[in-house]
Design an enzyme around this catalytic site. Structure first.
Site, PDB file in Angstrom:
ATOM      1  N   SER A 128     -25.810  -1.818  13.590  1.00 34.36           N
ATOM      2  CA  SER A 128     -24.772  -1.460  14.084  1.00 34.36           C
ATOM      3  C   SER A 128     -24.680  -2.256  15.391  1.00 34.36           C
ATOM      4  O   SER A 128     -25.814  -2.629  16.023  1.00 34.36           O
ATOM      5  CB  SER A 128     -24.584   0.088  14.853  1.00 34.36           C
ATOM      6  OG  SER A 128     -23.519   0.342  15.403  1.00 34.36           O
ATOM      7  N   LYS A 182     -26.948   5.517   9.030  1.00 34.20           N
ATOM      8  CA  LYS A 182     -25.884   4.615   9.574  1.00 34.20           C
ATOM      9  C   LYS A 182     -24.457   5.198   9.361  1.00 34.20           C
ATOM     10  O   LYS A 182     -23.628   5.138  10.274  1.00 34.20           O
ATOM     11  CB  LYS A 182     -25.867   3.082   8.738  1.00 34.20           C
ATOM     12  CG  LYS A 182     -24.503   2.180   9.190  1.00 34.20           C
ATOM     13  CD  LYS A 182     -24.531   2.100  11.016  1.00 34.20           C
ATOM     14  CE  LYS A 182     -23.539   1.071  11.354  1.00 34.20           C
ATOM     15  NZ  LYS A 182     -22.469   0.663  10.845  1.00 34.20           N
ATOM     16  N   HIS A 185     -24.284   8.068  11.957  1.00 31.40           N
ATOM     17  CA  HIS A 185     -23.906   7.066  13.224  1.00 31.40           C
ATOM     18  C   HIS A 185     -22.352   6.800  13.230  1.00 31.40           C
ATOM     19  O   HIS A 185     -21.580   7.021  14.195  1.00 31.40           O
ATOM     20  CB  HIS A 185     -24.736   5.820  13.136  1.00 31.40           C
ATOM     21  CG  HIS A 185     -24.142   4.729  14.056  1.00 31.40           C
ATOM     22  ND1 HIS A 185     -22.849   4.107  14.023  1.00 31.40           N
ATOM     23  CD2 HIS A 185     -24.447   4.491  15.442  1.00 31.40           C
ATOM     24  CE1 HIS A 185     -22.678   3.296  15.049  1.00 31.40           C
ATOM     25  NE2 HIS A 185     -23.546   3.253  15.956  1.00 31.40           N
ATOM     26  N   ASN A 186     -21.719   6.187  12.026  1.00 34.86           N
ATOM     27  CA  ASN A 186     -20.391   5.997  12.008  1.00 34.86           C
ATOM     28  C   ASN A 186     -19.482   7.213  12.128  1.00 34.86           C
ATOM     29  O   ASN A 186     -18.490   7.127  12.826  1.00 34.86           O
ATOM     30  CB  ASN A 186     -19.845   5.093  10.956  1.00 34.86           C
ATOM     31  CG  ASN A 186     -20.140   3.847  10.965  1.00 34.86           C
ATOM     32  OD1 ASN A 186     -21.397   3.603  11.725  1.00 34.86           O
ATOM     33  ND2 ASN A 186     -19.538   3.050  10.400  1.00 34.86           N
ATOM     34  N   GLU A 189     -19.471   8.009  15.694  1.00 35.82           N
ATOM     35  CA  GLU A 189     -18.571   6.871  16.473  1.00 35.82           C
ATOM     36  C   GLU A 189     -17.159   7.500  16.152  1.00 35.82           C
ATOM     37  O   GLU A 189     -16.505   7.382  17.153  1.00 35.82           O
ATOM     38  CB  GLU A 189     -18.845   5.789  15.673  1.00 35.82           C
ATOM     39  CG  GLU A 189     -17.942   4.525  15.891  1.00 35.82           C
ATOM     40  CD  GLU A 189     -18.093   3.536  15.040  1.00 35.82           C
ATOM     41  OE1 GLU A 189     -19.399   3.021  14.953  1.00 35.82           O
ATOM     42  OE2 GLU A 189     -17.250   2.936  14.512  1.00 35.82           O
TER      43      GLU A 189
HETATM   44  C1  6PG Z   1     -20.773  -0.423  13.946  1.00 30.41           C
HETATM   45  C2  6PG Z   1     -19.697  -0.131  13.441  1.00 30.41           C
HETATM   46  C3  6PG Z   1     -19.087  -1.108  12.484  1.00 30.41           C
HETATM   47  C4  6PG Z   1     -17.740  -1.116  12.031  1.00 30.41           C
HETATM   48  C5  6PG Z   1     -17.241   0.453  11.523  1.00 30.41           C
HETATM   49  C6  6PG Z   1     -15.818   0.403  11.760  1.00 30.41           C
HETATM   50  O1  6PG Z   1     -21.820   0.414  14.100  1.00 30.41           O
HETATM   51  O2  6PG Z   1     -21.220  -1.405  14.296  1.00 30.41           O
HETATM   52  O3  6PG Z   1     -19.567   1.130  12.957  1.00 30.41           O
HETATM   53  O4  6PG Z   1     -19.866  -0.659  11.239  1.00 30.41           O
HETATM   54  O5  6PG Z   1     -16.958  -1.264  13.163  1.00 30.41           O
HETATM   55  O6  6PG Z   1     -17.512   0.225  10.282  1.00 30.41           O
HETATM   56  O7  6PG Z   1     -15.309   1.498  10.876  1.00 30.41           O
HETATM   57  P1  6PG Z   1     -13.741   1.984  10.393  1.00 30.41           P
HETATM   58  O8  6PG Z   1     -13.326   0.414  10.050  1.00 30.41           O
HETATM   59  O9  6PG Z   1     -14.154   2.758   9.330  1.00 30.41           O
HETATM   60  O10 6PG Z   1     -13.062   2.600  11.768  1.00 30.41           O
END
Ligand code: 6PG
Length: 476
Positions: A128, A182, A185-186, A189
């Site tokens: 990430s 991960k 984590h998302n 996010e």
């Molecule tokens: C990270 C982000 C990366 C990406 C996401 C965006 O941890 O660096 O999470 O993996 O920006 O996958 O996710 P979406 O396109 O689903 O919003």
């Protein structure tokens, strides 16, 4: 063979990871389906260190020292399978294939088993931090065999972000564990982003503040408990002016939030495991609602609001209330995410150290935040904490903001401002702390129409009431 690590797939993430390895003194084998991209990496960034470019996969593999360590950085799904299928016949026992893309963890479990049958290690790792992180230090969440981590781990720790000198990379657990973490984590996010967006909307509608004024408020918040990458970039975005129209940039962006799928996977898995991750789910559905164009068109103007014009009296007090509500909701989202990790760890036998996960999320990744230190400390106090929210630090920090949180959610409802993540987080907080839940009635209803039985508060056993007969109770 001279290269210590190889990267195949040189789109922006792969390219930046390769450069990061090179900058840390590793000799990096590089390969891409189109040779031109490999050549341009070496031409543009040769100064970063030592690259060994190869045009064919066979040359690429031959350029690697054994046990070979090959990072695959291509699109999740079919393209990843295709590259693995090409690699496997060229590799030898003990070699390590690393999938650093956003793979879905069941795919990683499958691939790990397939490669193990060939005597190969397969490491599904979360990475990430976006492009910038890949180049300058991401947060890295590797799964796979412990044995693979002994040789690969030090290299990944080397290129990861550091917080107080501690690498943001740690062994997560077997097979799909790294990609699972991960994924969560998302999910977090998504929740964090939605909560910040709701805070913005509340300030905008409650105060009539401009985007840039709210950007200033966020920038101020970023010097306190809320300090985080996402608050920082949100301040930046809100203060940005569109060059073409001179309007606030956020006002010229179409209000439809898309996704690539990791949030959806998180919610799907939570449903399978029966873990309430309401903040993440609401955030994911909020994106879906934003993209529900025909529904929104049908509703706009047709659904009466019956909401009074919002007139916040004390501006500073309201801003502080929103800040406290944001912090409390954010704690809920993380607490729920860590619950999901604990449930999955038990379900899939991963033995994931949640404290270590909080530690490696402190830097490099998208959800990096000052408050991850507080989470790390909470798991240091009790590695088996049943509920992060109930840790003594968080009961204090959230308790301090509960009254504000209630005022904000109530005002939002009263004034017709949608706050799905704020509201559902508060509902979760009140649900999880309740002495008694109305689930008793739901269970009774189930027994009434389906003889689904119930347990009693006063003695052990399973019971059913003859609802259509004399209403006598029988032990089942
Ligand atoms: C990270 C982000 C990366 C990406 C996401 C965006 O941890 O660096 O999470 O993996 O920006 O996958 O996710 P979406 O396109 O689903 O919003």
């Amino acid at each position: 063979a001279t290269a210590q690590i190889g990267v195949t797939g040189l789109a922006v993430m792969g390219r930046n990871l390769a450069r990061n390895f090179a900058r840390h003194g590793y000799t990096v084998a590089v390969h891409n389906r189109s040779w031109a991209r490999t050549q341009s990496l070496v031409a543009d960034h040769g100064a970063d260190g030592t690259f060994v470019p190869s045009e064919s996969m066979a040359e690429f593999v031959a350029s690697l020292e054994r046990p070979r360590k090959v990072v695959v950085m291509v699109k999740a799904g079919g393209p990843t399978d295709a590259v693995i299928a090409e690699l496997v016949p060229l590799l030898e026992e003990g070699d390590i294939v690393i999938d650093a893309g956003n793979a879905h963890f069941p795919d990683t479990i499958r691939r790990e088993a397939e490669l193990k049958a060939h005597g190969l290690h397969f490491v599904g790792t979360g990475v990430s931090g976006g492009e910038e992180g890949a180049l300058n230090g991401p947060s890295i969440m590797p799964g796979g065999s412990r044995e693979s981590y002994t040789t690969l781990g030090p290299i990944l720790e080397d290129i990861s972000a550091k917080v107080d000198g501690v690498p943001c990379c740690a062994y997560v657990g077997p097979n799909g564990a790294g990609h699972f973490v991960k994924m969560v984590h998302n999910g977090i996010e998504y929740a964090d982003m939605q909560l910040i967006a709701e805070a913005y909307d509340l300030l905008r509608q409650g105060l009539g503040a401009s985007a840039s004024e709210i950007g200033d408020i966020f920038a101020e918040w970023n010097s306190g408990d809320l300090e985080s990458f996402l608050i920082e970039i949100s301040a930046d975005v809100l203060r940005h002016v569109d060059a073409e129209t001179g309007q606030a940039f956020v006002d010229v962006v179409l209000d439809r939030a898309e996704q690539k799928g990791t949030g959806r996977w998180t919610v799907q898995n939570a449903l399978d495991l029966g873990v309430p991750i309401t903040g993440i789910a609401e955030a994911t559905f909020a994106r879906a609602l934003s993209g529900s164009v025909p529904q929104r068109e049908a509703a706009r103007g047709a659904l009466p609001a019956h909401a009074a014009a919002w007139d916040v009296q004390d501006r500073d007090a309201f801003v502080e209330d929103v800040r406290l509500a944001l912090y409390a909701s954010k704690v809920v989202a993380y607490s729920q995410g860590f619950d999901q990790i604990a449930a999955a760890s038990a379900e899939y036998d991963w033995d994931i150290d949640r404290g270590a996960m909080a530690r490696i999320w402190r830097g490099g990744c998208i959800i990096r935040a000052r408050f991850l230190n507080r989470i790390t400390e909470a798991y240091e106090r009790d590695a088996n904490l049943p509920l992060l929210l109930a840790d003594e630090y968080f009961t204090g920090a959230v308790g301090n903001g509960v009254a504000a949180w209630r005022r904000v959610v109530a005002a939002a409802a009263q004034n017709g401002v949608p706050t799905p993540a704020f509201s559902s987080s508060l509902a979760y907080y009140d649900g999880v702390r309740a002495d008694r839940l109305p689930a008793a009635l739901v269970q009774a209803q189930r027994d009434f129409f389906g003889a689904h039985t119930y347990h009693r508060v006063d003695r052990d056993g399973t019971f059913h009431t003859e609802w259509t007969g004399d209403r006598s109770e029988t032990a089942q």
